[in-house]
Design a protein around this motif. Structure first.
Motif, PDB file in Angstrom:
ATOM      1  N   ALA A   1       0.833  -1.211   0.000  1.00 56.03           N
ATOM      2  CA  ALA A   1       0.000   0.000   0.000  1.00 56.03           C
ATOM      3  C   ALA A   1       0.866   1.258   0.000  1.00 56.03           C
ATOM      4  CB  ALA A   1      -0.933  -0.009   1.209  1.00 56.03           C
ATOM      5  N   VAL A   2       1.933   1.258   0.780  1.00 61.34           N
ATOM      6  CA  VAL A   2       2.833   2.415   0.817  1.00 61.34           C
ATOM      7  C   VAL A   2       3.510   2.617  -0.538  1.00 61.34           C
ATOM      8  CG1 VAL A   2       4.997   3.262   1.819  1.00 61.34           C
ATOM      9  CG2 VAL A   2       3.216   2.367   3.304  1.00 61.34           C
ATOM     10  N   VAL A   3       3.976   1.546  -1.146  1.00 59.79           N
ATOM     11  CA  VAL A   3       4.640   1.643  -2.450  1.00 59.79           C
ATOM     12  C   VAL A   3       3.670   2.143  -3.511  1.00 59.79           C
ATOM     13  CG1 VAL A   3       5.698   0.281  -4.305  1.00 59.79           C
ATOM     14  CG2 VAL A   3       6.426  -0.054  -1.945  1.00 59.79           C
ATOM     15  N   LEU A   4       2.453   1.603  -3.555  1.00 60.48           N
ATOM     16  CA  LEU A   4       1.462   2.049  -4.534  1.00 60.48           C
ATOM     17  C   LEU A   4       1.103   3.516  -4.345  1.00 60.48           C
ATOM     18  CD1 LEU A   4      -0.956  -1.011  -4.787  1.00 60.48           C
ATOM     19  CD2 LEU A   4       0.718  -0.235  -6.457  1.00 60.48           C
ATOM     20  N   THR A   5       0.972   3.951  -3.100  1.00 58.39           N
ATOM     21  CA  THR A   5       0.668   5.354  -2.828  1.00 58.39           C
ATOM     22  C   THR A   5       1.806   6.246  -3.281  1.00 58.39           C
ATOM     23  OG1 THR A   5      -0.691   4.734  -0.934  1.00 58.39           O
ATOM     24  CG2 THR A   5       0.066   7.008  -1.016  1.00 58.39           C
ATOM     25  N   THR A   6       3.023   5.860  -2.956  1.00 53.56           N
ATOM     26  CA  THR A   6       4.181   6.668  -3.315  1.00 53.56           C
ATOM     27  C   THR A   6       4.384   6.744  -4.825  1.00 53.56           C
ATOM     28  OG1 THR A   6       5.240   6.010  -1.241  1.00 53.56           O
ATOM     29  CG2 THR A   6       6.660   6.952  -2.937  1.00 53.56           C
ATOM     30  N   ILE A   7       4.247   5.621  -5.500  1.00 52.45           N
ATOM     31  CA  ILE A   7       4.508   5.580  -6.942  1.00 52.45           C
ATOM     32  C   ILE A   7       3.307   6.033  -7.758  1.00 52.45           C
ATOM     33  CG2 ILE A   7       4.988   4.013  -8.868  1.00 52.45           C
ATOM     34  CD1 ILE A   7       6.712   2.379  -6.940  1.00 52.45           C
ATOM     35  N   GLY A   8       2.114   5.654  -7.350  1.00 46.88           N
ATOM     36  CA  GLY A   8       0.936   5.902  -8.167  1.00 46.88           C
ATOM     37  C   GLY A   8       0.130   7.139  -7.809  1.00 46.88           C
ATOM     38  N   VAL A   9      -0.221   7.297  -6.562  1.00 43.67           N
ATOM     39  CA  VAL A   9      -1.155   8.348  -6.166  1.00 43.67           C
ATOM     40  C   VAL A   9      -0.467   9.700  -5.991  1.00 43.67           C
ATOM     41  CG1 VAL A   9      -2.821   9.043  -4.413  1.00 43.67           C
ATOM     42  CG2 VAL A   9      -2.679   6.658  -5.093  1.00 43.67           C
ATOM     43  N   ASN A  10       0.653   9.752  -5.304  1.00 44.17           N
ATOM     44  CA  ASN A  10       1.312  11.040  -5.041  1.00 44.17           C
ATOM     45  C   ASN A  10       1.659  11.815  -6.308  1.00 44.17           C
ATOM     46  OD1 ASN A  10       1.021  10.601  -2.347  1.00 44.17           O
ATOM     47  ND2 ASN A  10       3.155  10.130  -1.948  1.00 44.17           N
ATOM     48  N   PRO A  11       2.198  11.174  -7.359  1.00 43.58           N
ATOM     49  CA  PRO A  11       2.455  11.942  -8.585  1.00 43.58           C
ATOM     50  C   PRO A  11       1.179  12.505  -9.225  1.00 43.58           C
ATOM     51  CG  PRO A  11       3.747   9.940  -8.592  1.00 43.58           C
ATOM     52  CD  PRO A  11       2.814   9.851  -7.428  1.00 43.58           C
ATOM     53  N   MET A  12       0.079  11.766  -9.134  1.00 44.54           N
ATOM     54  CA  MET A  12      -1.178  12.271  -9.694  1.00 44.54           C
ATOM     55  C   MET A  12      -1.661  13.480  -8.909  1.00 44.54           C
ATOM     56  SD  MET A  12      -3.348   8.930 -10.934  1.00 44.54           S
ATOM     57  CE  MET A  12      -3.690   8.378  -9.291  1.00 44.54           C
ATOM     58  N   ILE A  13      -1.533  13.442  -7.581  1.00 42.22           N
ATOM     59  CA  ILE A  13      -1.937  14.579  -6.749  1.00 42.22           C
ATOM     60  C   ILE A  13      -1.055  15.784  -7.046  1.00 42.22           C
ATOM     61  CG2 ILE A  13      -2.014  15.425  -4.370  1.00 42.22           C
ATOM     62  CD1 ILE A  13      -2.875  12.603  -3.529  1.00 42.22           C
ATOM     63  N   ALA A  14       0.224  15.551  -7.244  1.00 44.58           N
ATOM     64  CA  ALA A  14       1.154  16.650  -7.507  1.00 44.58           C
ATOM     65  C   ALA A  14       0.872  17.342  -8.838  1.00 44.58           C
ATOM     66  CB  ALA A  14       2.584  16.146  -7.483  1.00 44.58           C
ATOM     67  N   GLN A  15       0.223  16.658  -9.773  1.00 49.11           N
ATOM     68  CA  GLN A  15      -0.070  17.257 -11.075  1.00 49.11           C
ATOM     69  C   GLN A  15      -1.417  17.960 -11.126  1.00 49.11           C
ATOM     70  OE1 GLN A  15       2.126  17.706 -13.467  1.00 49.11           O
ATOM     71  NE2 GLN A  15       3.525  16.786 -11.994  1.00 49.11           N
ATOM     72  N   GLN A  16      -2.199  17.910 -10.042  1.00 50.25           N
ATOM     73  CA  GLN A  16      -3.451  18.655 -10.013  1.00 50.25           C
ATOM     74  C   GLN A  16      -3.120  20.140  -9.994  1.00 50.25           C
ATOM     75  OE1 GLN A  16      -5.602  17.238  -6.621  1.00 50.25           O
ATOM     76  NE2 GLN A  16      -6.315  15.402  -7.678  1.00 50.25           N
ATOM     77  N   ALA A  17      -3.986  20.929 -10.577  1.00 50.85           N
ATOM     78  CA  ALA A  17      -3.704  22.349 -10.761  1.00 50.85           C
ATOM     79  C   ALA A  17      -3.386  23.076  -9.460  1.00 50.85           C
ATOM     80  CB  ALA A  17      -4.884  23.015 -11.455  1.00 50.85           C
ATOM     81  N   HIS A  18      -4.091  22.781  -8.383  1.00 50.53           N
ATOM     82  CA  HIS A  18      -3.836  23.505  -7.135  1.00 50.53           C
ATOM     83  C   HIS A  18      -2.622  22.982  -6.368  1.00 50.53           C
ATOM     84  CE1 HIS A  18      -6.592  20.266  -6.000  1.00 50.53           C
ATOM     85  NE2 HIS A  18      -5.988  20.287  -4.833  1.00 50.53           N
ATOM     86  N   ASN A  19      -1.996  21.912  -6.831  1.00 48.55           N
ATOM     87  CA  ASN A  19      -0.802  21.375  -6.175  1.00 48.55           C
ATOM     88  C   ASN A  19       0.464  21.509  -7.014  1.00 48.55           C
ATOM     89  OD1 ASN A  19      -1.984  20.479  -3.781  1.00 48.55           O
ATOM     90  ND2 ASN A  19      -2.651  18.583  -4.720  1.00 48.55           N
TER      91      ASN A  19
END
Length: 175
Positions: free
Chosen positions: A29-47
């Protein structure tokens, strides 16, 4: 001391197997969050950071904040750090806020407060008022940001003592 489930060799094996499986699931779960979710959040316009982007959509607006009956200063360099300039930012403390992105991302006033790290959870939600061009906004923090508009946010903190705003002295006699 004997820990529960470790006295009997059969139970010990089951307990260790359960702990190893739980650790593996947690690690995945930690690896998937770090590799998959965090980059997507970082590319949102407000981030996202915009210093290396071609931003065609640009607006500016003024923002004023009243906190517990007192005018609060809008801090300079909100959204700007050494390594990143965010899509919504301030340059000075005059209340002018800038927003830019590749296209209209439908920014809301809440996005600016998020970037400014404003502690909205410390505010009394029922007493929060948002004004757009001196008119009460129906959408509150979800009010869309528009070019050249003036936004005014009135907040009351949860620990604010409203009794000090009232005058309990009797009226002065008239001569």
């Amino acid at each position: 001391m004997i820990w529960p489930g470790t006295g009997d060799p059969y139970k010990r094996k089951k307990a260790i197997k359960f702990l190893l499986i739980s650790a593996a699931v947690g690690g995945i779960a930690v690896v998937l969050t770090t590799i998959g979710v965090n980059p997507m959040i970082a590319q949102q316009a407000h981030n996202a950071c915009i210093q290396d982007m071609e931003t065609d959509w640009k607006i500016s607006f003024t923002f004023e904040m009243i906190m517990d009956g007192q005018k609060a200063e809008v801090q300079p360099n909100i959204g700007i750090s050494d390594e990143c300039q965010r899509a919504i930012y301030t340059l000075s403390n005059d209340g002018t806020v800038y927003a830019e992105w590749t296209e209209n991302p439908n920014f809301e006033l809440g996005h600016f407060l998020y970037i400014s790290k404003f502690q909205i959870r410390d505010m009394e939600e029922s007493k929060t008022e948002i004004y757009v061009n001196d008119r009460l906004a129906e959408n509150g923090l979800k009010t869309p940001l528009q070019d050249k508009y003036h936004y005014k946010a009135v907040f009351t903190s949860k620990n604010y003592d409203t009794s000090k705003d009232k005058d309990f002295l009797p009226p002065l006699p008239e001569n």
